[in-house]
Design a protein around this motif. Structure first.
Motif, PDB file in Angstrom:
ATOM      1  N   VAL A 165       0.839  -1.276   0.041  1.00 35.50           N
ATOM      2  CA  VAL A 165       0.002   0.033  -0.053  1.00 35.50           C
ATOM      3  C   VAL A 165       0.868   1.228  -0.082  1.00 35.50           C
ATOM      4  CG1 VAL A 165      -1.879   1.237   1.265  1.00 35.50           C
ATOM      5  CG2 VAL A 165      -1.891  -1.253   1.183  1.00 35.50           C
ATOM      6  N   SER A 166       2.049   1.178   0.751  1.00 30.47           N
ATOM      7  CA  SER A 166       2.898   2.366   0.857  1.00 30.47           C
ATOM      8  C   SER A 166       4.194   1.662   1.193  1.00 30.47           C
ATOM      9  CB  SER A 166       2.814   3.282   1.714  1.00 30.47           C
ATOM     10  OG  SER A 166       2.961   2.599   3.158  1.00 30.47           O
ATOM     11  N   SER A 167       5.340   2.348   0.332  1.00 35.55           N
ATOM     12  CA  SER A 167       6.559   1.915   0.166  1.00 35.55           C
ATOM     13  C   SER A 167       7.659   2.897   0.715  1.00 35.55           C
ATOM     14  CB  SER A 167       7.127   1.502  -1.114  1.00 35.55           C
ATOM     15  OG  SER A 167       6.242   0.617  -1.642  1.00 35.55           O
ATOM     16  N   LYS A 168       8.786   2.731   1.009  1.00 33.98           N
ATOM     17  CA  LYS A 168       9.725   3.778   1.291  1.00 33.98           C
ATOM     18  C   LYS A 168      10.988   3.261   0.639  1.00 33.98           C
ATOM     19  CE  LYS A 168      11.124   2.048   5.844  1.00 33.98           C
ATOM     20  NZ  LYS A 168      11.407   2.534   6.992  1.00 33.98           N
ATOM     21  N   PHE A 169      11.934   4.484   0.274  1.00 35.20           N
ATOM     22  CA  PHE A 169      13.166   4.355  -0.311  1.00 35.20           C
ATOM     23  C   PHE A 169      14.164   4.944   0.138  1.00 35.20           C
ATOM     24  CE2 PHE A 169      11.049   2.268  -3.874  1.00 35.20           C
ATOM     25  CZ  PHE A 169       9.858   3.032  -4.060  1.00 35.20           C
ATOM     26  N   THR A 170      14.844   4.332   1.129  1.00 35.06           N
ATOM     27  CA  THR A 170      16.134   5.037   2.086  1.00 35.06           C
ATOM     28  C   THR A 170      17.432   5.085   1.614  1.00 35.06           C
ATOM     29  OG1 THR A 170      16.002   3.036   3.462  1.00 35.06           O
ATOM     30  CG2 THR A 170      14.356   4.673   4.067  1.00 35.06           C
ATOM     31  N   VAL A 171      17.735   4.288   0.742  1.00 35.98           N
ATOM     32  CA  VAL A 171      19.352   3.884   0.414  1.00 35.98           C
ATOM     33  C   VAL A 171      19.483   3.974  -1.229  1.00 35.98           C
ATOM     34  CG1 VAL A 171      19.345   1.519   0.576  1.00 35.98           C
ATOM     35  CG2 VAL A 171      21.353   2.742   0.904  1.00 35.98           C
ATOM     36  N   ALA A 172      20.477   4.210  -1.651  1.00 33.36           N
ATOM     37  CA  ALA A 172      20.788   4.535  -3.082  1.00 33.36           C
ATOM     38  C   ALA A 172      22.096   3.946  -3.249  1.00 33.36           C
ATOM     39  CB  ALA A 172      20.594   5.872  -3.794  1.00 33.36           C
ATOM     40  N   TYR A 173      22.317   3.099  -4.247  1.00 30.52           N
ATOM     41  CA  TYR A 173      23.503   2.457  -4.517  1.00 30.52           C
ATOM     42  C   TYR A 173      24.076   2.773  -6.031  1.00 30.52           C
ATOM     43  CZ  TYR A 173      22.153  -0.784  -0.814  1.00 30.52           C
ATOM     44  OH  TYR A 173      21.580  -1.361   0.245  1.00 30.52           O
ATOM     45  N   PRO A 174      25.048   3.790  -6.038  1.00 30.33           N
ATOM     46  CA  PRO A 174      25.661   3.949  -7.537  1.00 30.33           C
ATOM     47  C   PRO A 174      26.186   2.880  -8.280  1.00 30.33           C
ATOM     48  CG  PRO A 174      27.231   4.603  -5.727  1.00 30.33           C
ATOM     49  CD  PRO A 174      26.190   3.882  -4.965  1.00 30.33           C
ATOM     50  N   ILE A 175      26.078   2.669  -9.226  1.00 31.86           N
ATOM     51  CA  ILE A 175      26.277   1.569 -10.270  1.00 31.86           C
ATOM     52  C   ILE A 175      26.358   2.049 -11.645  1.00 31.86           C
ATOM     53  CG2 ILE A 175      24.090   0.496 -10.523  1.00 31.86           C
ATOM     54  CD1 ILE A 175      25.663  -2.137 -10.441  1.00 31.86           C
ATOM     55  N   GLU A 176      27.200   1.514 -12.435  1.00 26.63           N
ATOM     56  CA  GLU A 176      27.016   1.853 -14.058  1.00 26.63           C
ATOM     57  C   GLU A 176      26.110   0.909 -14.861  1.00 26.63           C
ATOM     58  OE1 GLU A 176      30.092  -1.023 -13.164  1.00 26.63           O
ATOM     59  OE2 GLU A 176      29.897   1.108 -12.323  1.00 26.63           O
ATOM     60  N   VAL A 177      25.618   1.479 -15.829  1.00 21.34           N
ATOM     61  CA  VAL A 177      24.791   0.614 -16.642  1.00 21.34           C
ATOM     62  C   VAL A 177      25.192   1.264 -18.304  1.00 21.34           C
ATOM     63  CG1 VAL A 177      22.882   0.156 -15.031  1.00 21.34           C
ATOM     64  CG2 VAL A 177      22.849   2.128 -16.587  1.00 21.34           C
ATOM     65  N   TYR A 178      24.741   0.322 -19.000  1.00 23.92           N
ATOM     66  CA  TYR A 178      24.438   0.703 -20.531  1.00 23.92           C
ATOM     67  C   TYR A 178      23.163   1.030 -20.847  1.00 23.92           C
ATOM     68  CZ  TYR A 178      25.038   0.319 -25.501  1.00 23.92           C
ATOM     69  OH  TYR A 178      25.047   0.454 -26.747  1.00 23.92           O
ATOM     70  N   VAL A 179      22.969   2.065 -21.501  1.00 25.28           N
ATOM     71  CA  VAL A 179      21.827   2.541 -22.008  1.00 25.28           C
ATOM     72  C   VAL A 179      21.462   1.796 -23.362  1.00 25.28           C
ATOM     73  CG1 VAL A 179      20.023   4.327 -22.584  1.00 25.28           C
ATOM     74  CG2 VAL A 179      21.918   4.670 -20.661  1.00 25.28           C
ATOM     75  N   ALA A 180      20.607   0.564 -23.305  1.00 22.94           N
ATOM     76  CA  ALA A 180      20.444   0.035 -24.500  1.00 22.94           C
ATOM     77  C   ALA A 180      19.673   0.962 -25.671  1.00 22.94           C
ATOM     78  CB  ALA A 180      19.728  -1.397 -24.242  1.00 22.94           C
ATOM     79  N   ASP A 181      18.622   1.803 -25.214  1.00 25.51           N
ATOM     80  CA  ASP A 181      18.038   2.457 -26.348  1.00 25.51           C
ATOM     81  C   ASP A 181      18.353   3.836 -26.152  1.00 25.51           C
ATOM     82  OD1 ASP A 181      16.833   2.875 -23.870  1.00 25.51           O
ATOM     83  OD2 ASP A 181      14.683   2.091 -24.714  1.00 25.51           O
ATOM     84  N   ILE A 182      19.653   4.258 -26.995  1.00 30.20           N
ATOM     85  CA  ILE A 182      20.234   5.744 -26.713  1.00 30.20           C
ATOM     86  C   ILE A 182      19.677   6.808 -27.358  1.00 30.20           C
ATOM     87  CG2 ILE A 182      22.456   4.185 -26.406  1.00 30.20           C
ATOM     88  CD1 ILE A 182      23.012   5.200 -29.548  1.00 30.20           C
ATOM     89  N   PHE A 183      18.667   6.706 -28.435  1.00 34.88           N
ATOM     90  CA  PHE A 183      18.235   8.073 -28.956  1.00 34.88           C
ATOM     91  C   PHE A 183      17.324   8.751 -28.330  1.00 34.88           C
ATOM     92  CE2 PHE A 183      19.892   5.082 -32.441  1.00 34.88           C
ATOM     93  CZ  PHE A 183      20.809   5.998 -32.988  1.00 34.88           C
TER      94      PHE A 183
END
Length: 163
Positions: A50-68
């Protein structure tokens, strides 16, 4: 015999392919923040929160597959208001995910549907809708990436805190 008997063990090739995948993503990819969802009030009958919380963020690298551009049906005006359906497809190294996220939070073995991705390049937050972790063709016997299908996050009854 159709398969060459001298190339039966792919362990060295798997490690090389994984290292090349990580290097390619680091060279041509983008930094994002992976934000896991924490359930506040999970409805066990329907399996939704019903409700969520977001308390932490982890940095990481990704490749953007659809670049345009962002995919999706663009912004649509409905009887309920404006519906923004920007979509994004990202590829993330399995090894790097385990190094950066699973080692810090062992409960997260792979990216999960419902977790968030903060994309600093466009300053957008996306929700992971689908994680492809079982592609039908494995390069040299192992899978090296997760492919994430994400959609623009809709803010509704969630708590976002940051450090």
């Amino acid at each position: 015999m159709a398969i060459n008997p001298y190339f039966g063990d792919f362990k060295n090739e798997q490690k090389l392919l994984d290292d090349l995948t990580i290097e390619t993503i680091k060279a041509t990819g983008r930094d994002i923040y992976y934000i896991p969802r924490e359930y506040v009030r999970l409805d066990k009958l329907f399996g939704e929160d019903v409700s969520s919380k977001f308390t932490v963020a982890y940095p990481i690298e990704v490749y953007v597959a659809d670049i345009f551009k962002f995919g999706g049906e663009r912004d649509v005006v409905t009887k309920f208001g404006i519906d923004i359906t920007d979509r994004l497809t990202l590829q993330m190294s399995i090894t790097r995910f385990k190094q950066e996220i699973t080692t810090r939070n062992p409960d997260i073995a792979k990216p999960r549907e419902g977790d968030l991705i903060y994309f600093p390049l466009s300053r957008h937050i996306f929700e992971i809708n689908y994680v492809e972790d079982e592609a039908p063709f494995y390069q040299h016997g192992a899978l090296t990436i997760f492919e994430l299908t994400c959609e623009a996050f809709t803010y509704a009854d969630c708590i976002v805190t940051g450090k």
